[in-house]
Design an enzyme around this catalytic site. Structure first.
Site, PDB file in Angstrom:
ATOM      1  N   GLU A   1       3.720   0.713  -9.305  1.00 40.70           N
ATOM      2  CA  GLU A   1       4.840   1.278  -8.544  1.00 40.70           C
ATOM      3  C   GLU A   1       5.216   2.672  -9.022  1.00 40.70           C
ATOM      4  O   GLU A   1       5.672   3.511  -8.248  1.00 40.70           O
ATOM      5  CB  GLU A   1       6.068   0.351  -8.642  1.00 40.70           C
ATOM      6  CG  GLU A   1       5.935  -0.953  -7.870  1.00 40.70           C
ATOM      7  CD  GLU A   1       5.330  -2.094  -8.678  1.00 40.70           C
ATOM      8  OE1 GLU A   1       4.703  -1.832  -9.735  1.00 40.70           O
ATOM      9  OE2 GLU A   1       5.476  -3.244  -8.253  1.00 40.70           O
TER      10      GLU A   1
ATOM     11  N   GLY B   1       3.749  -5.977  -6.096  1.00 41.34           N
ATOM     12  CA  GLY B   1       4.252  -7.269  -5.622  1.00 41.34           C
ATOM     13  C   GLY B   1       3.190  -8.361  -5.679  1.00 41.34           C
ATOM     14  O   GLY B   1       3.529  -9.547  -5.783  1.00 41.34           O
TER      15      GLY B   1
ATOM     16  N   ALA C   1       3.521  -4.913  -2.311  1.00 38.60           N
ATOM     17  CA  ALA C   1       4.379  -4.896  -1.125  1.00 38.60           C
ATOM     18  C   ALA C   1       3.797  -3.869  -0.155  1.00 38.60           C
ATOM     19  O   ALA C   1       3.086  -2.948  -0.566  1.00 38.60           O
ATOM     20  CB  ALA C   1       5.788  -4.514  -1.529  1.00 38.60           C
TER      21      ALA C   1
ATOM     22  N   GLU D   1       3.329  -9.563  -9.119  1.00 41.59           N
ATOM     23  CA  GLU D   1       4.603 -10.281  -9.249  1.00 41.59           C
ATOM     24  C   GLU D   1       4.531 -11.650  -8.579  1.00 41.59           C
ATOM     25  O   GLU D   1       5.062 -12.640  -9.095  1.00 41.59           O
ATOM     26  CB  GLU D   1       5.735  -9.439  -8.651  1.00 41.59           C
ATOM     27  CG  GLU D   1       6.001  -8.190  -9.495  1.00 41.59           C
ATOM     28  CD  GLU D   1       6.931  -7.195  -8.821  1.00 41.59           C
ATOM     29  OE1 GLU D   1       6.715  -6.892  -7.628  1.00 41.59           O
ATOM     30  OE2 GLU D   1       7.865  -6.719  -9.472  1.00 41.59           O
TER      31      GLU D   1
HETATM   32  N1  CO8 Z   1       0.656  -1.410   1.313  1.00 35.74           N
HETATM   33  C1  CO8 Z   1       0.178  -1.074   2.517  1.00 35.74           C
HETATM   34  N2  CO8 Z   1      -1.128  -0.839   2.753  1.00 35.74           N
HETATM   35  C2  CO8 Z   1      -1.969  -0.940   1.719  1.00 35.74           C
HETATM   36  C3  CO8 Z   1      -1.528  -1.290   0.424  1.00 35.74           C
HETATM   37  C4  CO8 Z   1      -0.144  -1.533   0.234  1.00 35.74           C
HETATM   38  N3  CO8 Z   1       0.365  -1.919  -0.944  1.00 35.74           N
HETATM   39  N4  CO8 Z   1      -2.594  -1.308  -0.398  1.00 35.74           N
HETATM   40  C5  CO8 Z   1      -3.657  -0.979   0.361  1.00 35.74           C
HETATM   41  N5  CO8 Z   1      -3.289  -0.769   1.636  1.00 35.74           N
HETATM   42  C6  CO8 Z   1      -4.133  -0.395   2.778  1.00 35.74           C
HETATM   43  C7  CO8 Z   1      -4.570   1.043   2.697  1.00 35.74           C
HETATM   44  O1  CO8 Z   1      -3.556   1.909   3.197  1.00 35.74           O
HETATM   45  C8  CO8 Z   1      -5.795   1.019   3.565  1.00 35.74           C
HETATM   46  O2  CO8 Z   1      -5.390   0.995   4.899  1.00 35.74           O
HETATM   47  P1  CO8 Z   1      -6.095   2.010   5.986  1.00 35.74           P
HETATM   48  O3  CO8 Z   1      -7.517   1.545   6.037  1.00 35.74           O
HETATM   49  O4  CO8 Z   1      -5.330   1.768   7.244  1.00 35.74           O
HETATM   50  O5  CO8 Z   1      -5.969   3.380   5.424  1.00 35.74           O
HETATM   51  C9  CO8 Z   1      -6.402  -0.346   3.255  1.00 35.74           C
HETATM   52  O6  CO8 Z   1      -5.342  -1.142   2.718  1.00 35.74           O
HETATM   53  C10 CO8 Z   1      -7.499  -0.295   2.234  1.00 35.74           C
HETATM   54  O7  CO8 Z   1      -6.996   0.380   1.092  1.00 35.74           O
HETATM   55  P2  CO8 Z   1      -7.773   1.581   0.379  1.00 35.74           P
HETATM   56  O8  CO8 Z   1      -8.580   2.358   1.384  1.00 35.74           O
HETATM   57  O9  CO8 Z   1      -6.778   2.344  -0.427  1.00 35.74           O
HETATM   58  O10 CO8 Z   1      -8.780   0.755  -0.551  1.00 35.74           O
HETATM   59  P3  CO8 Z   1      -9.424   1.235  -1.918  1.00 35.74           P
HETATM   60  O11 CO8 Z   1     -10.435   0.196  -2.276  1.00 35.74           O
HETATM   61  O12 CO8 Z   1      -9.851   2.653  -1.849  1.00 35.74           O
HETATM   62  O13 CO8 Z   1      -8.211   1.181  -3.016  1.00 35.74           O
HETATM   63  C11 CO8 Z   1      -6.310   0.147  -4.094  1.00 35.74           C
HETATM   64  C12 CO8 Z   1      -7.652  -0.049  -3.351  1.00 35.74           C
HETATM   65  C13 CO8 Z   1      -6.566   0.812  -5.454  1.00 35.74           C
HETATM   66  C14 CO8 Z   1      -5.685  -1.209  -4.290  1.00 35.74           C
HETATM   67  C15 CO8 Z   1      -5.382   1.086  -3.246  1.00 35.74           C
HETATM   68  O14 CO8 Z   1      -5.344   0.579  -1.913  1.00 35.74           O
HETATM   69  C16 CO8 Z   1      -3.979   1.147  -3.737  1.00 35.74           C
HETATM   70  O15 CO8 Z   1      -3.704   1.847  -4.708  1.00 35.74           O
HETATM   71  N6  CO8 Z   1      -3.031   0.418  -3.087  1.00 35.74           N
HETATM   72  C17 CO8 Z   1      -1.642   0.478  -3.419  1.00 35.74           C
HETATM   73  C18 CO8 Z   1      -1.327  -0.323  -4.658  1.00 35.74           C
HETATM   74  C19 CO8 Z   1       0.149  -0.191  -4.982  1.00 35.74           C
HETATM   75  O16 CO8 Z   1       0.663   0.874  -5.243  1.00 35.74           O
HETATM   76  N7  CO8 Z   1       0.838  -1.341  -4.984  1.00 35.74           N
HETATM   77  C20 CO8 Z   1       2.247  -1.409  -5.299  1.00 35.74           C
HETATM   78  C21 CO8 Z   1       3.045  -1.359  -4.038  1.00 35.74           C
HETATM   79  S1  CO8 Z   1       4.788  -1.244  -4.336  1.00 35.74           S
HETATM   80  C22 CO8 Z   1       5.216  -2.837  -4.696  1.00 35.74           C
HETATM   81  O17 CO8 Z   1       4.435  -3.760  -4.655  1.00 35.74           O
HETATM   82  C23 CO8 Z   1       6.646  -3.042  -5.034  1.00 35.74           C
HETATM   83  C24 CO8 Z   1       6.916  -4.495  -5.266  1.00 35.74           C
HETATM   84  C25 CO8 Z   1       8.388  -4.724  -5.344  1.00 35.74           C
HETATM   85  C26 CO8 Z   1       8.783  -5.754  -4.399  1.00 35.74           C
HETATM   86  C27 CO8 Z   1       8.805  -5.232  -3.003  1.00 35.74           C
HETATM   87  C28 CO8 Z   1       9.058  -6.310  -2.021  1.00 35.74           C
HETATM   88  C29 CO8 Z   1       8.769  -6.013  -0.568  1.00 35.74           C
END
Ligand code: CO8
Length: 296
Positions: free
Chosen positions: A170, A147, A104, A150
Site C-alpha cells: 500500500e 488486502g 483491494a 490481509e
Molecule cells: N486493483 C485493481 N486492479 C488490479 C490490482 C488491484 N489491486 N492488481 C492488479 N490489477 C489489474 C491490473 O490493473 C491489470 O489490469 P489491466 O489488464 O486492465 O491493466 C491486471 O490486474 C493485471 O495486472 P498487471 O498487468 O499489473 O500484472 P503484472 O503481472 O504485471 O503485476 C502485480 C502483478 C505486481 C501484482 C501488480 O498488478 C500490482 O502491483 N498490483 C497492485 C498490488 C497492490 O498495490 N495491492 C494493494 C492494493 S491497496 C489494498 O489492498 C488496501 C487494502 C486495505 C483494505 C481495503 C479494502 C477495500
C-alpha cells in the site's frame, strides 16, 4: 489454470457439488440449481470425500482477483452460509495460480474520500471471514498483496504454493494497510519484519513467509489445493463443537493478556466437559475404538 471444480474432480475422482443442497447425479459435472447461490466474483463448491469442506475460489482472474466491493459481499455471504451449514466442517478460500488476490481494487477505491469511507463504513463487509466460527484455511498461490495478504491473515491457517508472494505494498500507492496488515502482520512475524514489509512494500516469497511463521506449510503449486483439502478433511474428523471451542480459545491469544487468556482457556476447557463429545472422545479412547462425535 484448470478450474477449482476440475481440479477437485480430478483429485477426488468424482463429481463435486455446489452449495445447492441437492446432490447431482454423479456425472462428473457440476449442475447448478436455481436454489444455489449464483455469484459473479467467486466460485463455490463443496468438496472432500465426505462432502464436508466448503471451497470458495476468488474469481476475477483478469484483475488478479482484486477485491472489489461486490466480491467481498459475495465472499461474506458464502462464508456465512458455510458457517451455518451443519454439514460443513471447514472452509477453504483460494484464488488461482497467478493470484490469491492482488489487493483491494485500486481502480474502485481510487476516488474514495475520507468522509465517504467514514459514512459508508468502507471495509465493513470484510468482517465475515474473521467472524466465522468454523476453521477457515487460505490456500495461497501467486500474489497475496495488500488486502489479499490481509484476507489470508484473517483465515485461521495459511497454506501456500511455492510460488506464492506476500506483501503489503500500500505504501507504493500512497496509503497504508486498512484491513489488518499493520495489526495482524506484527502478531505473526514480529515488529521488525512487519515494519520492513509495510514500510518498504517489498514482497516476500513462500519459503520466507513460512520461516517467519506467516504460513504454516508450503507445497508445490499443483499440490496446494489437494493438501489443503486433506487438512480440512482431517479437521473434519473431529467434533465440530470442540473444534469451534479450540478455535475460540486460540483466537483469544490475540485479543488479551496472557493471564486473562489462560483464564479464558480454562473456562473453555472446563466447558468441554459439559459436552457429549468429550464423553464420547474419552470413552472411545479407553475402549480403543474410533470416536463417533455428535457435535453436541
Ligand atoms: N486493483 C485493481 N486492479 C488490479 C490490482 C488491484 N489491486 N492488481 C492488479 N490489477 C489489474 C491490473 O490493473 C491489470 O489490469 P489491466 O489488464 O486492465 O491493466 C491486471 O490486474 C493485471 O495486472 P498487471 O498487468 O499489473 O500484472 P503484472 O503481472 O504485471 O503485476 C502485480 C502483478 C505486481 C501484482 C501488480 O498488478 C500490482 O502491483 N498490483 C497492485 C498490488 C497492490 O498495490 N495491492 C494493494 C492494493 S491497496 C489494498 O489492498 C488496501 C487494502 C486495505 C483494505 C481495503 C479494502 C477495500
Amino acid at each position: 489454470m484448470a478450474s477449482v471444480a476440475a481440479v477437485t474432480r480430478a483429485l477426488l475422482g468424482k463429481s463435486v457439488l455446489n452449495t445447492g443442497r441437492v446432490a447431482t447425479a454423479n456425472t462428473g459435472f457440476i449442475k447448478f440449481y436455481s436454489t444455489a447461490p449464483q455469484y459473479e466474483n467467486i466460485k463455490v463448491d463443496v468438496v472432500g470425500s465426505k462432502k464436508n469442506v466448503g471451497l470458495i475460489q476468488l474469481n476475477r482472474p483478469k484483475a488478479l482477483n482484486a477485491l472489489c466491493g461486490a466480491l467481498f459481499k459475495e465472499l461474506g455471504k458464502a462464508v456465512e452460509e458455510f458457517d451455518t451449514d451443519e454439514k460443513i466442517a471447514a472452509i477453504i478460500i483460494t484464488g488461482n495460480e497467478k493470484a490469491f488476490a492482488a489487493g483491494a481494487d485500486i481502480k474502485e477505491m481510487q476516488g474514495n474520500t475520507y468522509s465517504g469511507n467514514t459514512r459508508q463504513g468502507f471495509l465493513k463487509d470484510w468482517e465475515a471471514v474473521s467472524n466465522c466460527g468454523k476453521p477457515v484455511i487460505a490456500a495461497v498461490n501467486g500474489f497475496a498483496l495488500g488486502g489479499g495478504c490481509e484476507l489470508a491473515m484473517m483465515c485461521d491457517i495459511i497454506y501456500a504454493g511455492e510460488k506464492a508472494k506476500f506483501g503489503q505494498p500500500e505504501i507504493n500507492i500512497g496509503t497504508i494497510p486498512g484491513a489488518g496488515g499493520t495489526q495482524r502482520l506484527p502478531r505473526y512475524v514480529g515488529k521488525s519484519k512487519a515494519m520492513e514489509i509495510v514500510l518498504t512494500g517489498t514482497f516476500i516469497d513462500a519459503i520466507e513467509a513460512e520461516r517467519m511463521g506467516l504460513v504454516s506449510r508450503v507445497f508445490p503449486v499443483e499440490k496446494l489445493l489437494e493438501e489443503t483439502i486433506k487438512l480440512a478433511e482431517r479437521i473434519g474428523t473431529h467434533s465440530p463443537l470442540i473444534v469451534k471451542m479450540a478455535k475460540q480459545s486460540v483466537n483469544q491469544a490475540y485479543e488479551t493478556t496472557l493471564k486473562s487468556g489462560l483464564q479464558f482457556e480454562k473456562s473453555i476447557f472446563y466447558g468441554t466437559f459439559a459436552t457429549e463429545d468429550q464423553k464420547e472422545g474419552m470413552t472411545a479412547f479407553i475402549e480403543k475404538r474410533a470416536p463417533n462425535f455428535k457435535n453436541n
